[in-house]
Design an enzyme around this catalytic site. Structure first.
Site, PDB file in Angstrom:
ATOM      1  N   LYS A  83       0.825  -1.466  -0.138  1.00 38.92           N
ATOM      2  CA  LYS A  83      -0.175  -0.083   0.124  1.00 38.92           C
ATOM      3  C   LYS A  83       0.814   1.219   0.167  1.00 38.92           C
ATOM      4  CE  LYS A  83      -3.783   2.081   2.835  1.00 38.92           C
ATOM      5  NZ  LYS A  83      -4.548   1.669   3.917  1.00 38.92           N
ATOM      6  N   SER A 158      -9.481   1.999   3.357  1.00 38.49           N
ATOM      7  CA  SER A 158      -8.847   2.491   2.164  1.00 38.49           C
ATOM      8  C   SER A 158      -7.776   1.759   1.491  1.00 38.49           C
ATOM      9  CB  SER A 158      -7.996   3.866   3.205  1.00 38.49           C
ATOM     10  OG  SER A 158      -7.053   2.926   4.069  1.00 38.49           O
ATOM     11  N   SER A 182      -9.721  -0.356   7.377  1.00 38.61           N
ATOM     12  CA  SER A 182      -9.191  -0.414   5.892  1.00 38.61           C
ATOM     13  C   SER A 182      -8.590  -1.514   5.640  1.00 38.61           C
ATOM     14  CB  SER A 182      -8.181   0.917   6.105  1.00 38.61           C
ATOM     15  OG  SER A 182      -8.892   2.079   5.753  1.00 38.61           O
TER      16      SER A 182
HETATM   17  N1  GLN Z   1     -12.898   4.355   6.654  1.00 39.77           N
HETATM   18  C1  GLN Z   1     -12.276   4.594   8.016  1.00 39.77           C
HETATM   19  C2  GLN Z   1     -11.877   6.167   8.006  1.00 39.77           C
HETATM   20  O1  GLN Z   1     -12.167   7.017   6.897  1.00 39.77           O
HETATM   21  C3  GLN Z   1     -11.000   3.760   8.510  1.00 39.77           C
HETATM   22  C4  GLN Z   1      -9.696   4.376   7.491  1.00 39.77           C
HETATM   23  C5  GLN Z   1      -8.612   3.331   7.767  1.00 39.77           C
HETATM   24  O2  GLN Z   1      -8.880   2.312   8.607  1.00 39.77           O
HETATM   25  N2  GLN Z   1      -7.614   3.737   7.201  1.00 39.77           N
HETATM   26  O3  GLN Z   1     -11.192   6.870   8.672  1.00 39.77           O
END
Ligand code: GLN
Length: 493
Positions: A83, A158, A182
């Site tokens: 990532k 994400s 994420s």
């Molecule tokens: N979707 C969650 C957010 O927008 C989690 C994101 C993540 O785990 N990096 O913060």
């Protein structure tokens, strides 16, 4: 010799065995993946960057080591996609942000360094929501990644690039990061396995910080043994991360060779109520039934503060993000605006031009909850509620060994469906974020397809550092319920 489809479909452990037996080479694996990326990759858009020349040079070096009997580990020569918020020396580290569009990392994250020590080849930079803030990859400054099961839908986020690339056979396995879901939410949307480790198990050194008290790097793969192996490769104490767990950890792949141990699974009523898609509820209920048949005990439990997780998370995470992102000011890091008249204007313009709308929203929200006069009412209160959320889990673990829930309330939503409504996007993580607030390990496992052909995932949540047990439970399910192989992707080249 192994043929191209076997090379791209093979799990990382299969590829390691084939390399050992000499039925393929690291160069052969990388070339097969490049061809697949050329043929179907455009449909998915999982990679932000893929330096084929460097990858092939590293693959050649790995093949030479093996020929000389000097392989660094059984996995020497197996590629791992990463990532694009995890540093890999000499490669772009953009976090899918305009602010870091031209940034090249001068060093390796601890996880990347550990993979290199095992001879694994960092294979491309994967798409994400900008700075890992989002649930669909649509907050990327580059085009969003698409779901391999239906390219009109989001892969989740994400770590959408990580899950989509693994599902579409554009890499055998990948690293993601999980601050509020994420890794697990995209794994569920794309029909692959994703694990968020216990906070402190995997070093955060070289992970671009979003919310430091919640962030963890973790593996995404297509088999439980691959996920266990990748966790073993990256975890363990790191003096460069002050929150890294100092004690010796048990190998989780070794634990997989032991019997599952069965035990009791808790079903929290709060995760099966209103707002959950009927097909998701039905699939996850049949997972509970499957475990019962395997000899597990199933017990209803309650996690009464579940409804407080989303508001608490969006205070804690944004507060930490506003502080972590202060460094992208055009002076220390990040895009620097041209021709600013003074320092304040330089900061404003650099950040204004560099950050996308969601990142700005979070920085503003985070600065607000930390500001004097509001700190006690919001940030301090959220920290107190966070402790209560953790207490709910610890109390539940007095009665059960792991907790079984859906990973997400719905299967993958359409691209564009939630972009106009941040709150509905935030609610996509309703089942994953309490785990981060409590610092617990949790994984998402695929458990079949909806009538429309979209994957559904279930989540297993464990006690701190009980990854071995979680993975054994997941392996028991995997053994009896092999997942329908793979999405049918249109050929674009
Ligand atoms: N979707 C969650 C957010 O927008 C989690 C994101 C993540 O785990 N990096 O913060």
């Amino acid at each position: 010799m192994m043929e191209a489809p076997e090379l791209t479909n093979g799990t990382a452990l299969c590829l390691g065995r084939a390399l050992h037996e000499g039925t393929t080479s690291a160069v052969g694996i990388c070339e097969a993946l490049f061809t697949r990326i050329d043929v179907v990759g455009d449909t998915i858009d999982a990679y932000l960057h893929l330096d084929r020349e460097r990858i092939l040079a590293e693959a050649e070096a790995s093949d030479r080591r093996r020929q000389e009997g000097k392989a660094l580990s059984p996995l020497d020569g197996v590629p791992v996609a990463i990532k694009d918020n995890i540093a890999s020396k000499g490669e772009p580290l953009t976090c899918a942000s305009r602010s870091l569009a031209s940034f090249v990392s001068p060093y390796d994250a601890t996880v990347t360094e550990r993979l290199r020590k095992a001879g694994c080849i960092p294979f491309g930079r994967l798409n994400l929501d900008e700075f890992a803030m989002g649930s669909s990859t649509e907050n990327s400054s580059r085009p969003p990644t698409r779901n391999p099961w239906d390219p009109s839908r989001a892969p989740g986020g994400s770590s959408g690039g990580s899950a989509a690339a693994v599902a579409a056979r554009l890499c055998p396995w990948a690293l993601g990061s999980d601050t509020g879901g994420s890794i697990r939410q995209p794994a569920a949307f794309c029909g692959v396995i994703g694990l968020k480790p216990t906070y402190g198990r995997v070093s955060r050194y070289g992970l671009v910080a979003f919310a430091s008290s919640l962030d963890q790097i973790g593996p995404v793969g297509r088999s439980v043994s691959d996920v266990a192996t990748l966790l073993d490769l990256i975890d363990g104490h790191d003096p460069l991360d002050s929150t890294s767990w100092p004690e010796e950890l048990r190998s989780v792949s070794a634990a997989l060779r032991e019997p599952a141990g069965k035990g009791t699974l808790g079903i929290p009523a709060e995760y099966y109520g209103e707002g959950i898609d009927p097909e998701v509820r039905e699939k996850v209920s049949s997972v509970a039934e499957a475990y019962r048949k395997m000899g597990y005990r199933i017990r209803e439990i309650s996690l009464p503060r579940t409804h407080l997780a989303v508001p608490t998370y969006y205070i804690v995470a944004t507060a930490e993000a506003s502080s972590n992102l202060a460094r992208f000011d055009g002076v220390r890091y990040g895009h620097r605006a041209e021709a600013a008249g003074n320092a304040v204007e330089l900061y404003f313009r650099s950040r204004g031009e560099g950050f996308g709308p969601e990142v700005k929203r979070r920085v503003i929200l985070g600065s607000y909850v930390l500001s004097s006069g509001y700190y006690d009412a919001y940030y301090k209160r959220a920290q107190q509620v966070r402790t209560l959320i953790r207490d709910d889990f610890l109390k539940a673990f007095e009665e059960v060994d792991a907790i079984l829930t859906p990973t997400t309330p719905t299967p993958a939503f359409a691209l564009g469906e939630k972009t106009g409504d941040p709150l509905s996007m935030y609610l996509a993580d309703i089942f994953t974020i309490a785990v981060n607030l409590a610092g617990l390990p949790a994984l998402s496992m695929p458990c079949g397809l909806t009538k429309e052909g979209l994957p559904v995932g279930f989540q297993l949540i464990g006690r701190p550092f009980a990854e071995d047990r979680l993975l054994r439970n997941a392996a028991a399910y995997e053994k009896c319920h092999p997942f329908p192989d793979q999405p049918d992707l249109p050929v674009t080249a």
